[in-house]
Write a protein that holds these residues in place. Structure first.
Motif, PDB file in Angstrom:
ATOM      1  N   THR A  21       0.915  -1.104   0.106  1.00  9.62           N
ATOM      2  CA  THR A  21       0.108  -0.068  -0.028  1.00  9.62           C
ATOM      3  C   THR A  21       0.848   1.133  -0.120  1.00  9.62           C
ATOM      4  N   TYR A  22       0.601   2.107  -1.015  1.00 10.93           N
ATOM      5  CA  TYR A  22       1.505   3.303  -0.995  1.00 10.93           C
ATOM      6  C   TYR A  22       0.599   4.523  -0.880  1.00 10.93           C
ATOM      7  N   ALA A  23      -0.601   4.515  -0.865  1.00 13.39           N
ATOM      8  CA  ALA A  23      -1.521   5.487  -0.376  1.00 13.39           C
ATOM      9  C   ALA A  23      -2.832   5.207   0.323  1.00 13.39           C
ATOM     10  N   GLU A  24      -3.124   6.003   1.161  1.00 10.83           N
ATOM     11  CA  GLU A  24      -4.428   5.683   1.832  1.00 10.83           C
ATOM     12  C   GLU A  24      -5.457   6.995   2.101  1.00 10.83           C
ATOM     13  N   ARG A  25      -6.623   7.113   1.705  1.00  7.37           N
ATOM     14  CA  ARG A  25      -7.594   8.191   2.265  1.00  7.37           C
ATOM     15  C   ARG A  25      -8.576   7.835   2.373  1.00  7.37           C
ATOM     16  N   LEU A  26      -8.850   7.177   3.622  1.00  8.14           N
ATOM     17  CA  LEU A  26     -10.123   6.649   3.694  1.00  8.14           C
ATOM     18  C   LEU A  26     -10.633   7.063   5.239  1.00  8.14           C
ATOM     19  N   PRO A  27     -12.309   7.145   5.381  1.00  8.93           N
ATOM     20  CA  PRO A  27     -12.401   7.503   6.564  1.00  8.93           C
ATOM     21  C   PRO A  27     -11.919   6.502   7.666  1.00  8.93           C
ATOM     22  N   GLU A  28     -11.606   7.190   9.097  1.00  2.00           N
ATOM     23  CA  GLU A  28     -11.114   6.512  10.059  1.00  2.00           C
ATOM     24  C   GLU A  28     -12.033   5.474  10.487  1.00  2.00           C
ATOM     25  N   ASP A  29     -13.577   5.516  10.511  1.00  4.92           N
ATOM     26  CA  ASP A  29     -14.276   4.941  11.278  1.00  4.92           C
ATOM     27  C   ASP A  29     -15.253   4.349  10.300  1.00  4.92           C
ATOM     28  N   LEU A  30     -15.230   3.208   9.710  1.00  4.67           N
ATOM     29  CA  LEU A  30     -16.132   2.620   8.769  1.00  4.67           C
ATOM     30  C   LEU A  30     -17.320   1.777   9.546  1.00  4.67           C
ATOM     31  N   SER A  31     -17.452   1.804  10.591  1.00  7.67           N
ATOM     32  CA  SER A  31     -18.695   1.159  11.313  1.00  7.67           C
ATOM     33  C   SER A  31     -19.963   1.241  10.926  1.00  7.67           C
ATOM     34  N   GLY A  32     -20.368   0.074  10.346  1.00  6.44           N
ATOM     35  CA  GLY A  32     -21.962   0.015   9.802  1.00  6.44           C
ATOM     36  C   GLY A  32     -21.909   0.558   8.311  1.00  6.44           C
ATOM     37  N   ARG A  33     -20.650   0.695   7.555  1.00  4.23           N
ATOM     38  CA  ARG A  33     -20.730   1.080   6.280  1.00  4.23           C
ATOM     39  C   ARG A  33     -20.610  -0.172   5.397  1.00  4.23           C
ATOM     40  N   GLN A  34     -21.173   0.057   4.352  1.00  8.23           N
ATOM     41  CA  GLN A  34     -21.236  -0.738   3.108  1.00  8.23           C
ATOM     42  C   GLN A  34     -20.169  -0.308   2.009  1.00  8.23           C
ATOM     43  N   CYS A  35     -19.328  -0.903   1.591  1.00  2.52           N
ATOM     44  CA  CYS A  35     -18.192  -0.459   1.006  1.00  2.52           C
ATOM     45  C   CYS A  35     -18.127  -1.256  -0.683  1.00  2.52           C
ATOM     46  N   TYR A  36     -17.902  -0.325  -1.406  1.00  3.89           N
ATOM     47  CA  TYR A  36     -17.718  -1.000  -2.861  1.00  3.89           C
ATOM     48  C   TYR A  36     -16.339  -0.780  -3.388  1.00  3.89           C
ATOM     49  N   VAL A  37     -15.503  -1.864  -3.453  1.00  4.50           N
ATOM     50  CA  VAL A  37     -14.248  -1.807  -3.785  1.00  4.50           C
ATOM     51  C   VAL A  37     -14.085  -2.007  -5.512  1.00  4.50           C
ATOM     52  N   LEU A  38     -13.430  -1.034  -6.166  1.00  4.74           N
ATOM     53  CA  LEU A  38     -13.398  -1.215  -7.652  1.00  4.74           C
ATOM     54  C   LEU A  38     -11.723  -1.391  -7.965  1.00  4.74           C
ATOM     55  N   ASP A  39     -11.618  -2.639  -8.608  1.00  3.88           N
ATOM     56  CA  ASP A  39     -10.562  -3.065  -9.022  1.00  3.88           C
ATOM     57  C   ASP A  39     -10.514  -3.689 -10.235  1.00  3.88           C
ATOM     58  N   PRO A  40     -10.031  -3.436 -11.373  1.00  2.00           N
ATOM     59  CA  PRO A  40     -10.529  -4.125 -12.705  1.00  2.00           C
ATOM     60  C   PRO A  40      -9.869  -5.513 -12.750  1.00  2.00           C
ATOM     61  N   MET A  41      -8.594  -6.066 -11.980  1.00  2.87           N
ATOM     62  CA  MET A  41      -8.101  -7.494 -12.173  1.00  2.87           C
ATOM     63  C   MET A  41      -8.174  -8.156 -10.714  1.00  2.87           C
ATOM     64  N   LEU A  42      -8.672  -9.073 -10.607  1.00  2.00           N
ATOM     65  CA  LEU A  42      -8.455 -10.055  -9.284  1.00  2.00           C
ATOM     66  C   LEU A  42      -7.654 -11.072 -10.095  1.00  2.00           C
ATOM     67  N   ALA A  43      -6.094 -10.924  -9.755  1.00  2.00           N
ATOM     68  CA  ALA A  43      -5.295 -12.071 -10.332  1.00  2.00           C
ATOM     69  C   ALA A  43      -4.818 -13.006  -9.147  1.00  2.00           C
ATOM     70  N   THR A  44      -3.818 -12.635  -8.547  1.00  2.53           N
ATOM     71  CA  THR A  44      -3.305 -13.673  -7.320  1.00  2.53           C
ATOM     72  C   THR A  44      -4.242 -13.414  -6.225  1.00  2.53           C
ATOM     73  N   GLY A  45      -4.963 -12.163  -6.316  1.00  2.32           N
ATOM     74  CA  GLY A  45      -5.778 -12.018  -5.143  1.00  2.32           C
ATOM     75  C   GLY A  45      -5.184 -11.319  -3.850  1.00  2.32           C
TER      76      GLY A  45
END
Ligand code: PRP
Length: 210
Positions: A112-136
């Motif tokens: 990981t070289y950068a991170e800008r996420l809310p500190e608290d994600l309690s109760g949040r639904q998250c949608y992660v976008l990444d075109p390739m799921l290769a080795t995972g």
């Protein structure tokens, strides 16, 4: 973990054009955008909504609106950025957080070289976008990042997935007891010795951004 391969002729049609090595970057970007909108439609099937009372020109009625807290959309830089606009078209009021992750092309390990996420994600639904799921490795690390902050429902949207990556994800997330769903346009055959998806579409980041 649930894996949902979207079986739709328009998805297959756009994916075929994306895979084609003759497709140039501008076309690749616009096809990605169109494809993401179709995948996002499926991926948001369980987005949380709350009852919402309105009055039509004819009568009062009760519909729904997106529930609070708002969903969080997390594109994984760099290639996931190419999927953000298509996603936001469906969820324009979602919040956006960013994760910059890079796969070492020799060890295939993600860092990981950068991170800008809310500190608290309690109760949040998250949608992660990444075109390739290769080795995972990248997606597993991203999902752990979000669960460590309290996310309680995660859906990853990928253009392509490899069986090896899905198996690793399943294994690495076995201790996580929140719903995790992977929505993809196709489950390809395998990974090659360089960790590329076969037949795949090449390096999505390079094809999007050169
Ligand atoms: C690619 C791709 C995924 C990751 C998948 O990113 O966009 O994020 O590799 O590989 P994995 O499942 O084996 O971890 P890359 O590291 O090339 O960075 P980029 O998006 O900046 O091109």
């Amino acid at each position: 973990m649930r894996t949902h391969v979207v079986d739709h002729p328009l998805v297959a049609h756009k994916l075929t054009a994306l895979r084609d090595e003759n497709t140039d970057s501008p076309t690749f970007r616009s096809l990605t955008d169109e494809l993401v909108a179709l995948l996002a439609y499926e991926a948001t099937r369980d987005v949380r909504v709350a009852p919402h009372a309105i009055v039509t020109p004819v009568a009062p009625t009760t519909g729904v609106k997106l529930a609070s807290p708002k969903p969080l959309v997390v594109p994984i830089l760099r290639a996931g950025l190419g999927m953000l606009e298509g996603m936001m078209r469906l969820l324009p009021t979602a919040e956006v957080g960013f994760l910059g992750m890079m796969r070492n092309e020799e060890t295939l390990e993600a860092s990981t070289y950068a991170e800008r996420l809310p500190e608290d994600l309690s109760g949040r639904q998250c949608y992660v976008l990444d075109p390739m799921l290769a080795t995972g490795g990248t997606l597993a690390a991203a999902i752990k990042f979000l669960t460590d902050r309290g996310a309680d429902d995660i859906t990853a949207i990928c253009l392509l997935a490899a069986p090896e990556g899905c198996a690793r994800l399943e294994d690495e997330l076995s201790g996580i007891d929140i719903p995790v769903t992977v929505v993809t346009a196709a489950m390809d055959e395998k990974l090659n010795e360089k960790g590329y998806i076969v037949p795949g579409l090449g390096d999505a980041g390079d094809r999007l951004y050169g």
